[in-house]
Design a protein around this motif. Structure first.
Motif, PDB file in Angstrom:
ATOM      1  N   GLY A 320      14.301  45.411  61.127  1.00 49.82           N
ATOM      2  CA  GLY A 320      13.649  45.247  62.428  1.00 49.82           C
ATOM      3  C   GLY A 320      14.637  45.400  63.566  1.00 49.82           C
ATOM      4  N   GLY A 321      15.938  45.339  63.236  1.00 52.12           N
ATOM      5  CA  GLY A 321      16.961  45.332  64.275  1.00 52.12           C
ATOM      6  C   GLY A 321      17.381  46.701  64.771  1.00 52.12           C
ATOM      7  N   GLY A 322      17.090  47.765  64.001  1.00 50.24           N
ATOM      8  CA  GLY A 322      17.499  49.098  64.438  1.00 50.24           C
ATOM      9  C   GLY A 322      17.576  50.051  63.257  1.00 50.24           C
ATOM     10  N   ARG A 323      18.072  51.273  63.550  1.00 46.57           N
ATOM     11  CA  ARG A 323      18.160  52.306  62.513  1.00 46.57           C
ATOM     12  C   ARG A 323      19.038  51.879  61.354  1.00 46.57           C
ATOM     13  NH1 ARG A 323      18.255  58.009  63.560  1.00 46.57           N
ATOM     14  NH2 ARG A 323      20.282  58.046  62.560  1.00 46.57           N
ATOM     15  N   VAL A 324      18.644  52.285  60.159  1.00 43.70           N
ATOM     16  CA  VAL A 324      19.493  52.076  58.985  1.00 43.70           C
ATOM     17  C   VAL A 324      20.560  53.160  59.015  1.00 43.70           C
ATOM     18  CG1 VAL A 324      19.537  52.238  56.466  1.00 43.70           C
ATOM     19  CG2 VAL A 324      17.705  50.961  57.626  1.00 43.70           C
ATOM     20  N   VAL A 325      21.842  52.766  58.926  1.00 46.12           N
ATOM     21  CA  VAL A 325      22.915  53.760  58.994  1.00 46.12           C
ATOM     22  C   VAL A 325      23.612  53.992  57.660  1.00 46.12           C
ATOM     23  CG1 VAL A 325      23.343  53.453  61.458  1.00 46.12           C
ATOM     24  CG2 VAL A 325      24.600  52.043  59.806  1.00 46.12           C
ATOM     25  N   ARG A 326      23.472  53.065  56.691  1.00 41.01           N
ATOM     26  CA  ARG A 326      24.138  53.262  55.413  1.00 41.01           C
ATOM     27  C   ARG A 326      23.412  52.500  54.313  1.00 41.01           C
ATOM     28  NH1 ARG A 326      29.047  51.404  56.479  1.00 41.01           N
ATOM     29  NH2 ARG A 326      29.074  49.604  55.109  1.00 41.01           N
ATOM     30  N   VAL A 327      23.304  53.134  53.155  1.00 43.14           N
ATOM     31  CA  VAL A 327      22.687  52.471  52.003  1.00 43.14           C
ATOM     32  C   VAL A 327      23.612  52.643  50.810  1.00 43.14           C
ATOM     33  CG1 VAL A 327      20.667  52.340  50.486  1.00 43.14           C
ATOM     34  CG2 VAL A 327      20.374  53.016  52.882  1.00 43.14           C
ATOM     35  N   GLU A 328      23.854  51.562  50.101  1.00 47.80           N
ATOM     36  CA  GLU A 328      24.676  51.608  48.885  1.00 47.80           C
ATOM     37  C   GLU A 328      23.869  51.078  47.708  1.00 47.80           C
ATOM     38  OE1 GLU A 328      29.027  50.706  50.883  1.00 47.80           O
ATOM     39  OE2 GLU A 328      27.692  49.048  50.367  1.00 47.80           O
ATOM     40  N   GLU A 341      22.235  58.879  49.259  1.00 54.59           N
ATOM     41  CA  GLU A 341      21.947  59.939  50.250  1.00 54.59           C
ATOM     42  C   GLU A 341      20.761  59.513  51.090  1.00 54.59           C
ATOM     43  OE1 GLU A 341      22.519  63.475  50.678  1.00 54.59           O
ATOM     44  OE2 GLU A 341      23.534  64.092  48.830  1.00 54.59           O
ATOM     45  N   THR A 342      20.920  59.547  52.390  1.00 52.49           N
ATOM     46  CA  THR A 342      19.794  59.253  53.285  1.00 52.49           C
ATOM     47  C   THR A 342      19.533  60.487  54.112  1.00 52.49           C
ATOM     48  OG1 THR A 342      21.421  58.287  54.747  1.00 52.49           O
ATOM     49  CG2 THR A 342      20.069  56.749  53.528  1.00 52.49           C
ATOM     50  N   ARG A 343      18.655  61.341  53.626  1.00 50.64           N
ATOM     51  CA  ARG A 343      18.290  62.533  54.395  1.00 50.64           C
ATOM     52  C   ARG A 343      16.899  62.335  54.971  1.00 50.64           C
ATOM     53  NH1 ARG A 343      18.870  66.410  50.427  1.00 50.64           N
ATOM     54  NH2 ARG A 343      21.040  66.525  49.808  1.00 50.64           N
ATOM     55  N   GLY A 344      16.579  63.086  56.012  1.00 51.91           N
ATOM     56  CA  GLY A 344      15.233  63.009  56.572  1.00 51.91           C
ATOM     57  C   GLY A 344      15.144  61.941  57.648  1.00 51.91           C
ATOM     58  N   PRO A 345      13.930  61.641  58.069  1.00 47.96           N
ATOM     59  CA  PRO A 345      13.766  60.749  59.221  1.00 47.96           C
ATOM     60  C   PRO A 345      14.163  59.325  58.888  1.00 47.96           C
ATOM     61  CG  PRO A 345      11.633  61.227  58.194  1.00 47.96           C
ATOM     62  CD  PRO A 345      12.655  62.053  57.479  1.00 47.96           C
ATOM     63  N   TRP A 351      11.472  53.128  58.378  1.00 49.55           N
ATOM     64  CA  TRP A 351      12.396  52.988  57.246  1.00 49.55           C
ATOM     65  C   TRP A 351      13.156  54.269  56.968  1.00 49.55           C
ATOM     66  CZ3 TRP A 351       8.069  51.209  53.379  1.00 49.55           C
ATOM     67  CH2 TRP A 351       7.172  52.241  53.164  1.00 49.55           C
ATOM     68  N   ALA A 352      14.204  54.126  56.130  1.00 49.51           N
ATOM     69  CA  ALA A 352      15.057  55.252  55.745  1.00 49.51           C
ATOM     70  C   ALA A 352      14.884  55.485  54.250  1.00 49.51           C
ATOM     71  CB  ALA A 352      16.516  54.927  56.048  1.00 49.51           C
ATOM     72  N   PRO A 353      14.303  56.624  53.845  1.00 52.56           N
ATOM     73  CA  PRO A 353      14.236  56.946  52.418  1.00 52.56           C
ATOM     74  C   PRO A 353      15.630  57.376  51.938  1.00 52.56           C
ATOM     75  CG  PRO A 353      12.624  58.232  53.713  1.00 52.56           C
ATOM     76  CD  PRO A 353      13.608  57.632  54.677  1.00 52.56           C
ATOM     77  N   TRP A 354      15.979  57.057  50.681  1.00 51.01           N
ATOM     78  CA  TRP A 354      17.282  57.436  50.132  1.00 51.01           C
ATOM     79  C   TRP A 354      17.135  57.753  48.650  1.00 51.01           C
ATOM     80  CZ3 TRP A 354      17.797  53.819  46.383  1.00 51.01           C
ATOM     81  CH2 TRP A 354      17.343  52.518  46.636  1.00 51.01           C
ATOM     82  N   HIS A 355      18.174  58.349  48.095  1.00 49.19           N
ATOM     83  CA  HIS A 355      18.176  58.593  46.653  1.00 49.19           C
ATOM     84  C   HIS A 355      19.601  58.691  46.122  1.00 49.19           C
ATOM     85  CE1 HIS A 355      18.388  62.703  48.301  1.00 49.19           C
ATOM     86  NE2 HIS A 355      19.155  62.935  47.263  1.00 49.19           N
ATOM     87  N   LEU A 356      19.704  58.527  44.830  1.00 48.32           N
ATOM     88  CA  LEU A 356      20.998  58.592  44.146  1.00 48.32           C
ATOM     89  C   LEU A 356      20.741  59.032  42.706  1.00 48.32           C
ATOM     90  CD1 LEU A 356      24.097  57.400  44.456  1.00 48.32           C
ATOM     91  CD2 LEU A 356      23.203  55.702  42.875  1.00 48.32           C
ATOM     92  N   ALA A 357      21.568  59.976  42.223  1.00 47.82           N
ATOM     93  CA  ALA A 357      21.403  60.412  40.829  1.00 47.82           C
ATOM     94  C   ALA A 357      22.124  59.433  39.901  1.00 47.82           C
ATOM     95  CB  ALA A 357      21.978  61.822  40.656  1.00 47.82           C
ATOM     96  N   TRP A 358      21.495  59.146  38.760  1.00 48.33           N
ATOM     97  CA  TRP A 358      22.099  58.226  37.793  1.00 48.33           C
ATOM     98  C   TRP A 358      21.819  58.722  36.376  1.00 48.33           C
ATOM     99  CZ3 TRP A 358      19.696  53.234  35.562  1.00 48.33           C
ATOM    100  CH2 TRP A 358      20.642  52.523  34.819  1.00 48.33           C
ATOM    101  N   VAL A 359      22.891  58.814  35.580  1.00 50.57           N
ATOM    102  CA  VAL A 359      22.731  59.145  34.158  1.00 50.57           C
ATOM    103  C   VAL A 359      23.105  57.896  33.378  1.00 50.57           C
ATOM    104  CG1 VAL A 359      23.394  60.684  32.266  1.00 50.57           C
ATOM    105  CG2 VAL A 359      23.408  61.539  34.630  1.00 50.57           C
ATOM    106  N   PRO A 360      22.130  57.083  32.979  1.00 50.65           N
ATOM    107  CA  PRO A 360      22.464  55.867  32.225  1.00 50.65           C
ATOM    108  C   PRO A 360      23.000  56.251  30.852  1.00 50.65           C
ATOM    109  CG  PRO A 360      20.061  56.086  32.460  1.00 50.65           C
ATOM    110  CD  PRO A 360      20.677  57.227  33.199  1.00 50.65           C
TER     111      PRO A 360
END
Ligand SMILES: Nc1nc2c(c(=O)[nH]1)N[C@H]1C(S)=C(S)[C@@H](COP(=O)(O)O)O[C@H]1N2
Ligand SMILES: [Mo]
Length: 405
Positions: A320-328, A341-345, A351-360
């Motif tokens: 609620g405080g402002g744009r999301v600038v980083r996601v871990e 990765e946070t691409r797009g709006p 909200w900020a959509p993000w993704h990360l590749a993972w090979v368990p």
């Protein structure tokens, strides 16, 4: 797609607000009669259940008159939460309001020219569109219990009491200007037309909560469209407030009247509920306004993933405080963190959509975690600060998954 038709909107056709899109001249409106009508037009019919739209269990977890979106139901969706997947928080039940007889009354000693608007009046005013999240202040409450061993009353939401929609409506500032808001106005109190809220035999009246006039004049909308459709009944038809960044309770649905006062206003929704009470908070509590930072994976709780394959872990973070600038993201229970990765709006107040590749590699139980930082530097702690009513859980959520061979 089958799910697209589950909103029930097709069978509840209402005048499409499409014609309001061109900037129309400001309509003439009724002056309020000298003695304001005592209450809302009597006898608004109630729906058969507290929520009108279907709540299929693969999309929602239902708690009495409220329901949260399952996060896996956001997987593969676009930026916005579709109307048929948007969470519902009802204190009582969705009222079925007839737009032809509905009125929005602007009144109080903070206005020089009190007015009453019809639905047509509202649609004819210059409108704006905004992508805004609405999130319940109690979203994440279940994790006080699950992760911190702190049990409290209230709906045990996981992380699904949030949605982002494209809202279209009239800036509240436009309506307040039309009604001649005075320079010494202090508070604005919107009130809903849903049934009165009774808790333990105490009648708290209609859902209402004051907003400081400065917030009311900044970015608040009186919305009548949600994702390019007239508001669905459960989300406030014919008009609701949308208060960007603030706890969902500020975004009053089924608006009936808005009082503007030159003195401070209060209601149980800012004195008794939606306040931070407990150790570390002021005696008498602190009122809630801005929402906190949170993150969620678009995965079932306890999802099953195959070992040795690449999975794209997707999620969204918001504040609620402002744009999301980083996601871990951590795939090892918080031992190590990788930047997602946070691409797009990712506008502020949505909200900020993000993704990360993972090979368990290793079969068995794993804990996934995600944490975000917003532009003010606000982040997500390992543990959320306790408060008696379980609001603003901003702790990093431990999402269990099972990796199978
Ligand atoms: N009139 C009215 N407005 C209301 C409520 C309500 O019960 N009645 N619930 C509030 C709360 S607590 C939240 S979190 C949001 C939820 O909005 P939604 O049901 O459209 O998701 O509406 C708010 N506005
Ligand atoms: Mo809420």
């Amino acid at each position: 797609m089958e799910l697209e038709d589950r909103t029930g909107e097709a069978t509840r056709t209402r005048p499409a607000p499409g014609h309001a899109r061109s900037a129309a001249p400001v309509p003439r409106m009724r002056r309020a009669p000298s003695a304001p009508p005592a209450e809302a037009p009597a006898a608004i019919p109630a729906a058969p259940g507290p929520i009108v739209k279907p709540l299929p269990p693969d999309l929602f977890i239902t708690y009495g008159s409220s329901a949260e979106t399952r996060w896996e139901a956001m997987h593969g969706q676009g930026y916005h939460t579709p109307n048929d997947r948007f969470f519902v928080r009802n204190h009582t039940a969705t009222p079925l309001i007839d737009a032809r007889t509905w009125r929005l009354r602007l009144h109080g000693d903070g206005l020089r020219a009190p007015r009453t608007l019809t639905y047509e009046d509202l649609l004819a005013l210059p409108a704006t569109t905004a992508d805004v999240a609405i999130e319940c202040a109690g979203n994440g409450r279940a994790f006080f219990d699950l992760q911190q061993d702190q049990r409290m009353a209230g709906i045990p939401w996981r992380l699904g009491a949030i949605g982002v929609a494209r809202w279209r409506g009239v800036p509240l500032s436009t309506l307040l200007d039309l009604a001649g808001v005075r320079a010494d106005a202090v508070d604005v109190m919107p009130r809903g037309l849903d049934p009165v809220y009774v808790e333990d035999g105490v009648d708290h009246g209609h859902v209402r909560r004051p907003l400081p006039v400065a917030k009311a004049l900044s970015d608040v909308l009186v919305a009548y469209e949600m994702n390019d459709r007239p508001l669905p009944p459960d989300h406030g038809f014919p008009a609701r407030l949308v208060v960007p960044g603030w706890s969902g309770v500020a975004s009053i649905k089924w608006l009936g009247d808005i009082e503007v006062a030159t003195t401070a206003l209060s209601s149980p929704w800012n004195t008794r509920f939606y306040r931070m009470f407990g150790p570390g908070h002021p005696p008498g509590g602190a009122p809630l306004s801005d929402q906190v930072v949170k993150s969620a994976f678009e995965l079932p709780w306890g999802a099953t993933l195959r070992a040795g394959r690449q999975h794209i872990l997707r999620g969204r973070s918001w504040s609620g405080g402002g744009r999301v600038v980083r996601v871990e993201v951590s795939v090892d229970g918080g031992l190590s963190w990788q930047r997602a990765e946070t691409r797009g709006p990712r506008p502020a107040r949505a909200w900020a959509p993000w993704h990360l590749a993972w090979v368990p590699r290793r079969p068995g139980a794993h804990i996934l975690m995600a944490r975000a930082v917003d532009e003010t530097g606000a982040t997500q702690p390992a543990r959320a600060r306790f408060n008696m009513l379980g609001y603003h859980f901003d702790g990093v959520v431990q999402h269990p998954v099972t990796v199978i061979p």
